[in-house]
Every structure is written in C-alpha cells, then in structure tokens.
Motif scaffolding. Structure first.
Motif, PDB file in Angstrom:
ATOM      1  N   LYS A 153       3.260  -0.017   1.519  1.00  0.00           N
ATOM      2  CA  LYS A 153       2.291   1.954   2.219  1.00  0.00           C
ATOM      3  C   LYS A 153       1.233   2.348   1.712  1.00  0.00           C
ATOM      4  N   THR A 154       0.990   3.347   2.229  1.00  0.00           N
ATOM      5  CA  THR A 154      -0.345   3.719   2.022  1.00  0.00           C
ATOM      6  C   THR A 154       0.434   4.563   0.765  1.00  0.00           C
ATOM      7  N   ASN A 188      -6.271   5.902  -3.051  1.00  0.00           N
ATOM      8  CA  ASN A 188      -5.316   5.706  -1.550  1.00  0.00           C
ATOM      9  C   ASN A 188      -5.484   4.082  -1.212  1.00  0.00           C
ATOM     10  N   LEU A 189      -4.381   3.711  -1.529  1.00  0.00           N
ATOM     11  CA  LEU A 189      -3.719   2.273  -1.822  1.00  0.00           C
ATOM     12  C   LEU A 189      -2.916   1.650  -0.571  1.00  0.00           C
ATOM     13  N   SER A 190      -3.043   0.466  -0.679  1.00  0.00           N
ATOM     14  CA  SER A 190      -1.835   0.002   0.409  1.00  0.00           C
ATOM     15  C   SER A 190      -1.175  -1.072  -0.862  1.00  0.00           C
TER      16      SER A 190
END
Length: 821
Positions: A153-154, A188-190
RNA sequence: GCCGAUGUGGCGAAAUUGGUAGACGCACCAGACUCAAAAUCUGGCGUGGUUCACCCCACGUGCCGGUUCGACUCCGGCCAUCGGCACCA
C-alpha cells in the motif's frame, strides 16, 4: 596422568580436536528422552566476537549441558543473522563484496565460538543470507501473501536518508534511525506490509501465557501494542450534506462538553472542510506542519497551534454548532485522525481553547474540582441532559450505546501497533518474490522458481537507487501467469523477517523440500529456554511471536507461542560503562583465551552477577577465577592416584569428620542443582563450587586422617558439578582416570535429602527478639529440648532474671525466642 | 504523565517459606614459606563505643511509618537511579 601444571591452551586444543572429529553434541531427532530446546539469539557476523556474545552463549551452553546431564535430549543450535546493512556498507566503503565479507566474518567467528567450548550441534547451522535459507524466507512471505497477511500500500512511511531506506515503526527510536541515529522523515511511498495488527489482541492477551518471561519485557510489549477501549462518534457537518467527521474517544462521557473539533493536518477530507476564506491560512498551516521533523512534532513541550477551517459540526447530543479546526496535536494515523475537543476535561484541549479563546463547558463534577481549571478525573456527569448525575464510567458506556442505537456511533477498541513495513531499498537482503505484469498486475513468483536469487552484477556506489536496480539481469522477467514481459520487485525484505523463523528452521535445518517438517517443528518447539539481550524486547521478540501465530494459521505448525522461557541477560560493562570501540574499553575474547583459557572466561562471565543484571568486567576478577581453576586442578593432580571411580558410598561406619564432610558434599549438590533450576543463578552456583573446594582442602589437611573412599566421592562430585562450566578441565581430568566415556555424558549427581543438611546446628537464642546467645546443638531436636537448652544459657538467665516469661517461640533447627515482660 | 525493574560494606554480591544481615569473591591489612620476589598457604576485614585483650554494648539492608515475639523479606506513604510508552484523544 595429569601433567604437573595446568596448561589451558594445550588441554583446550586437545579436546576441541576430539570434539570436532567425534561430534559428541549431535542431536538425535529420534531419541526417546524428553526434549529440551536451549536457544541463544543468533549473532550478526560483524567481524569478531564481543564479551556480550561470550556471556550469552556461555549461559545457554551451561543450561544445555546441565539439562543433558539431567537426562534430556537437548537441541542447542547456532546460526548467523547474516543479511543486513553493515555488509553492504563495507561494500560501499571498502569495495568489498557483501557475500565474501559476511562469509569471512562467519568463518572467523565460528572458530571463536568453537573455542569457547560450546556444545552446539553444528550440523544444524543456519545462515540466513544463503539461498538454501532465504529460499524459505521468500516462500514464507508468499504463504503470508496468499493468506492476505502481506499486502502493498501507499502510505506515509519512515524514511532514513542516511541509510537510504524505509524503516518499520519499531526501528524508529525517538524519531531517529535505530541503526545510524540520524533523523527520520516521512515519505509517501508504496511499500510491502505484514498485517501484524490482525493479531494485536492475541499478541497482547497471550503475554499472560508467558510465565517464563520477565515483567519488563512483557510490559514493553504491552505498551507497544497499546490497547485502549473507547468509541467512535460521528459528527455531521453543518455546511456539507453527506459529510461526517468520525472521532475516536475514550471519554464518550464528556460528549456534552464538546465545544470544537480538531482534525490532523493530513486529514483526508480536510480540503472539503475548508471554506474559501480560510483556504490560504489552512494551506499555509499544513505546509508548515509538513516541514516539522518527527522529533519537533512529537515534543510535548511545544505550544499548540491551529487554524479554523470555517466549517462547523453539529453535536448530535446537544445540537450545538461547533467550529472545526486543524491542529497538529491531532495525529493522522491514530484513531480517525480527528478529535472531539472537551477543554474542561482534557489538558490538551484546555490549553488550546485557552490560547484561541474557545468556549468551555463543564460536564463532569467530582472530588477536587476547581472552577476554571481543567478537571480530568472521572466523577459524575453534570449539564448532560438525561445523563446528568450518572457515574462517568457508566455514562461512557451508556452514551456510546445511545449513539450506537441512533446510528451515529459505536464501541471501538484501538491499538497503537501499526502494520509491519518490511520492504527495504537495499541490496543485502532476501529479494521480495513478486513480479509486476502489465496484464496481471502484482503476481507471486511460483514455488518452483524460488529462490529469487540476489543478482551479483550490481553497483553499490550509485546514489538514489537501490543497488538491485543497477543489475542488468535481475529486473526483467516473464509473468508466471500470462508469460508477458514483466518486472521483478527490486526491494528486499527487512532482516527481521529472516530472524523471525530461524529457530524453527533449526528443527529441520537441512530440509530442501520444505521450510521445516511439521512433525519436527512441533516436536522441538516451543523453545524451552531462550537467552539474549534486552534490546530485542520489542523488535525481534514481537515479530517472532507474530510469525508463530501467522504460520500456525497457515497450517504450518501447531503451537501459539515460540518461546516458553526468556532470559534477558544484562550488558557486559567495563569501568562502569558499556564496552564499546569508541570508548576503548573493550576486551578481546581471543586474548582471554590465550592468557587464561576459555574455561576461565566461562567461569568468570558467570561468576560475579546474576545473569539478568549488568556484569562488570575486571581484570582482577579474571585473575581470581584463573586462580580457582588452578586450585581445582592442583587438587586432582595431587590425589589422582587415590581416586576410586566407584563412589557409591554408604554413610554408615563413618567417623564424625567423614560424615560431616560427606554431608557438605550433599549440601553442595542440593544447592547447585536448585540454583541452576531456579533463575539460573550461576553466581551462587560458583560460590558453592568454591565452598565445596574449600571444604575439600580443609578435609585433606591432615593427610593421615583421609578416608579415600570419602575423598573420591567428594572429588568426583565436584568434577561433575563444575563440568557444565569448566568443560575442558573436567573432561581432561575425567579422562585421566582412563575412562572411555566423556564426563559430559555422565548423569547429574543426586543428593540424599537426609544427608543434605548438617549434623549439628547453631541454635540462636533471642530474648524479646534480640540475640543473646548462640549454642551448638544436635540437629533435629524437639522443641521442648531446644527450649530447655536455651533456658540453660547463662546469658539468657541474666537477661530474664527479674522478668516473667510471656511466651516462648521455637523454630526447629534454628532459633528460640523468649518473650518476657 | 503512565507502566516496569532496581536500591544491602571500599567494590561485585548472598540471604528457598518473615527467623544469625553481609555467604562466596575482588580489593586491602597482617603473618608463614623465600636470600628476595612471584606463586601458594594461614588469619583479619560493616559503622561507632568500651576494654590491655578475648568479651561486651549500640547502630546498620534508600527514607518515613505500620503489622509481628521477630522485617532486607509483608503492608501504607515517599525519594533516587535505570528502562519502556507518550500531544494516542
């Protein structure tokens, strides 16, 4: 024959060679004896052993040897937690190959471990960075994936710029990276996560099952999981139909006192809730909040700030219209990201309301209430319509129930624990076995294609990309589902994944068809005794508990907790502070082996402090232990020709001196056995070794009065008692009696309860609780006899002369207390 | 702020259930052996008082109070150190 003098190096070398060849510590899976699993936290192959390792592995080894002597089939394995950043950093800084660097270190440290004389079954060695192990780490990841316990998930995640990777929550200590101590920021990363939160409640509840764990560790885990019970209450927005703001609260009883609402700067609906007039100010506020580091933001000392959004909510209980504010004291990732503010009964809201002149309403009254100041106690409700007068704790449930019945609330249990972020943008780890296909999306690599091997054609020096991305051979592959060109995931797994199941692999370490055989894992686990450092109280121990439960639910094993008993050893200090290279107060195990031998090192590291407490290393202390080892050696050297191996000894026909001496041997067996079994108090075990040795020396003082049968019994018992600690010395001495068997295969001595006490006692005589006399008396006299003896004491007679005896208390074999007026 | 652990000689510590506080060791002091030193062996070693001395007396387990014939140990209230969690609503 024993040599005239004790040469540690010579003896130790001799037995290391023999053990290497004969493998006496190989574990038999089919033995009929009861099993005992003794486990040390496996080391990271950093280069050289340090004294913390020596303490850890000596402790576990002594436990293993003691249990073996008691008739258990013992599993005592060892391995290497060998993926991780230091290897990769060595590659960047010195151009080394991480694999070579790691395997060289393992080689060296393995030699050092062997020199310590550990009774490890080296045939079960596991090395997490080798494909025959990480193949199964990848396979287990896929099992979790298929079970829905691994997902991508991000999200805003912890990012360490220095290590160039994301981190799990557990790896952020006070806003800093656990490894390099630099500040952590949010990105903010996946990323890949494991659903540890699905087990929050079980992980918390099952702490009660862990009777063999220290309170400190259990409390840390409970704090980390952070359960709180409360309610979700939903507030309608006055200006917007169809929009509600849910809040999480543990104090639903104060809902009549809500005067405003606060949302976090990152709150998902915040733009919707902002009116045009307030847009500029809100945006500015949110941008400022973004710039703050975690450390600044989390500081409780900071003055609270915020701006109004312009919209309002309607309190469903009171109908009151209250403004909505944005303020960074609301946290986006706890509860709903929104807070109902009750300034009169919450310190934070109180401070905020005072600063921005927001209204306050008192709804709780009780003991200690003061007009105009914040009251957070749980008294009874006021100004709360039909709930007024109700006890706050009851009202909390009643109000939540009312909200639930009317469709604007529900009961809710909230945890602080977050899902475990396991992707790392680094090279030296197990690749995540996932492929991204333009047609099928995210696809699991098939079992037959495991392991996904780490590529070797990588460049460690490029900034800003994971080294794996620089490989020309790794990335491109074909989709296992449709055969189209696809790309591999280039991230690796957190090393804590590897260490979350290594202790299971030991049960079946060489299996190349499965991660482990189910029967074998069920046979050997749970671990009976786990020993290691407190630094893993949350990280490794929580992850491993989660893994056990998750793998149980995947059907791979049948137990709920991995470690029945946990001993967290204290640190090894020198000159009052932790040994570290930067302080220059380290002690090199190799040097100790060379100067004194491993037996002395083992003896000393166990001798001065109980295992859970910090241990202060002193040169004089080692010296003292070396003297003791020599003292023992001299004793056996002197009497080696007089020792009769058949020491089954009848107590009858012994004179007083021999009988008392024999009793002291039984007392020593009893004490030592008890102290090992209870809390592994090796410091007192060793003082009992010394007491027994001292009494043997005392016994042989008069050479004409030695009964050699009695002496043999004492010496052979001493030898067996010290054998778990002084492993080489005891073996050398035992073999000098021309035995073919190893002393480490002989049974633990038994004591006779009747003989494990002295034949005479020192009777303490008190008058009104003050000691007046000490009288030597025969053991096991009746209370009347003891009282009579006490009253005959001249000192007692003097003390009670002109007084009347109120009562006499007699404690058998100990004391008489005469109470007088 | 909440939670947990710990607190005993110069030092590390010991004291299964409330029953001799300081086992065992380190350091230190004295003596034996030695030409001498090391090693080894023997004895001493909580504080204060008294005595020529063995003896004896008082005090002493972080602090204050309680229960008890008797408390390092049990109870109540504090203090200090270390560790965990924390604008967690």
């Amino acid at each position: 024959m024993l040599e005239k003098e004790y040469f540690a190096q010579k003896i130790e070398k001799k037995w290391l060679d023999i053990w290497e060849e004969k493998k006496p510590y190989k574990t038999d899976d089919d033995s009929k004896k009861p099993k005992y699993y003794a486990l040390s936290m496996f080391p990271y192959p950093s280069g050289k052993l340090h004294m913390g390792h020596v303490r850890n592995y000596t402790l576990t080894d002594v436990v293993a040897r003691f249990k073996r002597a008691q008739g258990y089939n013992v599993l005592h394995p060892m391995g290497w937690d060998s993926f991780g950043l230091p290897a990769e950093n060595a590659a960047i800084q010195h151009g080394a190959n991480p694999k070579t660097w790691t395997l060289d270190n393992i080689n060296y440290m393995k030699k050092q471990l062997k020199m310590l004389g550990l009774s490890v079954d080296w045939d079960r060695e596991v090395t997490t960075c080798l494909p025959d192990y990480y193949k199964w780490t990848q396979w287990l990841f896929l099992q979790l994936y298929k079970k829905g316990l691994a997902y991508k998930k991000t999200a805003p995640v912890n990012w360490c710029e220095n290590c160039a990777t994301v981190l799990a929550n557990e790896q952020v200590i006070d806003g800093k990276c656990w490894r390099c101590n630099s500040e952590v920021t949010k990105k903010n990363l996946s990323q890949w996560f494991l659903k540890i939160t699905q087990y929050s409640d079980e992980l918390l509840k099952d702490l009660d099952l862990l009777k063999g764990w220290g309170e400190n560790v259990k409390t840390m885990q409970a704090n980390w999981i952070g359960k709180s019970t409360g309610a979700i209450l939903k507030f309608k927005v006055k200006e917007l139909d169809n929009v509600e703001i849910p809040v999480y609260t543990t104090r639903a009883d104060t809902v009549y006192g809500v005067t405003y609402l606060v949302v976090a700067p990152e709150y998902k609906d915040i733009e919707l809730l902002t009116t045009d007039e307030n847009k500029k100010a809100v945006e500015e506020y949110r941008n400022n909040a973004k710039k703050l580091s975690e450390i600044e933001r989390l500081s409780t000392e900071r003055v609270k700030t915020g701006v109004p959004l312009g919209t309002h909510i309607i309190n469903p209980f009171t109908g009151r219209i209250c403004p909505v504010w944005v303020a960074d004291y609301a946290l986006v990732d706890y509860g709903t990201g929104a807070v109902m503010a009750v300034p009169y009964h919450d310190e934070r809201d109180f401070e905020f309301a005072k600063k921005y002149k927001l209204p306050m309403t008192q709804v709780i009254d009780g003991e200690g209430f003061k007009e105009g100041s914040c009251y957070i106690e749980k008294g009874h409700l006021v100004n709360s319509d039909k709930f007024s007068g109700m006890d706050a704790t009851k009202a909390r449930d009643a109000i939540t129930q009312y909200a639930k019945d009317n469709g604007f609330g529900e009961f809710k249990t909230q945890y602080r624990l977050r899902d475990w972020l396991i992707s790392r943008q680094r090279y030296w780890g197990a690749p995540i076995p996932i492929v991204y296909c333009p047609n099928c999306g995210e696809v699991a690599v098939e079992d037959k294609d495991l392991p996904v091997l780490l590529p070797e054609d990588v460049d460690f020096t490029q900034k800003g990309v994971s080294p794996i991305e620089t490989s020309k051979t790794f990335r491109e592959t074909i989709c296992p589902k449709c055969g189209a060109k696809a790309l591999r995931d280039t991230d690796t797994m957190d090393t804590f994944m590897c260490s979350s199941w290594y202790y299971m692999r030991y049960s079946d370490a060489k299996n190349d068809k499965e991660c482990f055989n189910k029967d074998l894992v069920n046979k050997w686990l749970p671990v009976d005794q786990y020993i290691g450092g407190i630094e893993h109280a949350i990280l490794h121990l929580l992850y491993s508990r989660f893994f056990t439960k998750a793998l149980r639910d995947c059907g791979l094993l049948d137990f709920d907790e991995p470690f029945n008993n946990l001993l967290t050893q204290g640190m090894v200090l020198k000159d009052g502070s932790k040994m570290s290279k930067s302080k220059g107060n380290t002690v090199d195990p190799d040097e100790i082996y060379q100067n004194y031998g491993a037996d002395t090192a083992r003896l000393f590291i166990l001798s001065d402090s109980p295992p859970a407490r910090d241990f202060d290393w002193t040169d004089a202390g080692v010296e003292g232990c070396y003297k003791f080892v020599n003292r023992v050696y001299r004793l056996f050297e002197k009497f080696q020709n007089k020792i009769n191996l058949n020491y089954n000894l009848e107590i009858c026909n012994l004179n007083k001196k021999d009988e008392d001496f024999t009793r002291s041997v039984h007392i020593a067996i009893k004490k030592i056995t008890y102290d090992i079994e209870h809390e592994f108090q090796f410091n007192t075990v060793i003082s009992a070794y010394r007491e027994l040795t001292n009494s043997i020396y005392e016994y042989v003082k008069d050479e004409n009065a030695i009964n050699y049968k009695v002496l043999s019994f004492a010496l052979l018992t001493l030898l067996k008692l010290i054998s778990p600690v002084l492993v080489f010395l005891s073996e050398e001495i035992y073999s000098s009696f021309n035995t073919t068997e190893s002393i480490h295969n002989t049974p633990w001595p038994k004591f006779d309860e009747k003989l494990a006490k002295t034949s005479s006692i020192t009777l303490i005589v008190q008058v009104n609780g003050k000691i007046k006399d000490k009288i030597e008396a025969e053991a096991d006299l009746s209370n009347d006899e003891l009282e009579k003896i006490a009253k005959e004491s001249i000192k007692v007679k003097e003390a009670i002369m002109d007084k009347t005896i109120v009562k006499v208390i007699v404690v058998p074999n100990k004391l008489v207390n005469i109470v007088v007026k």
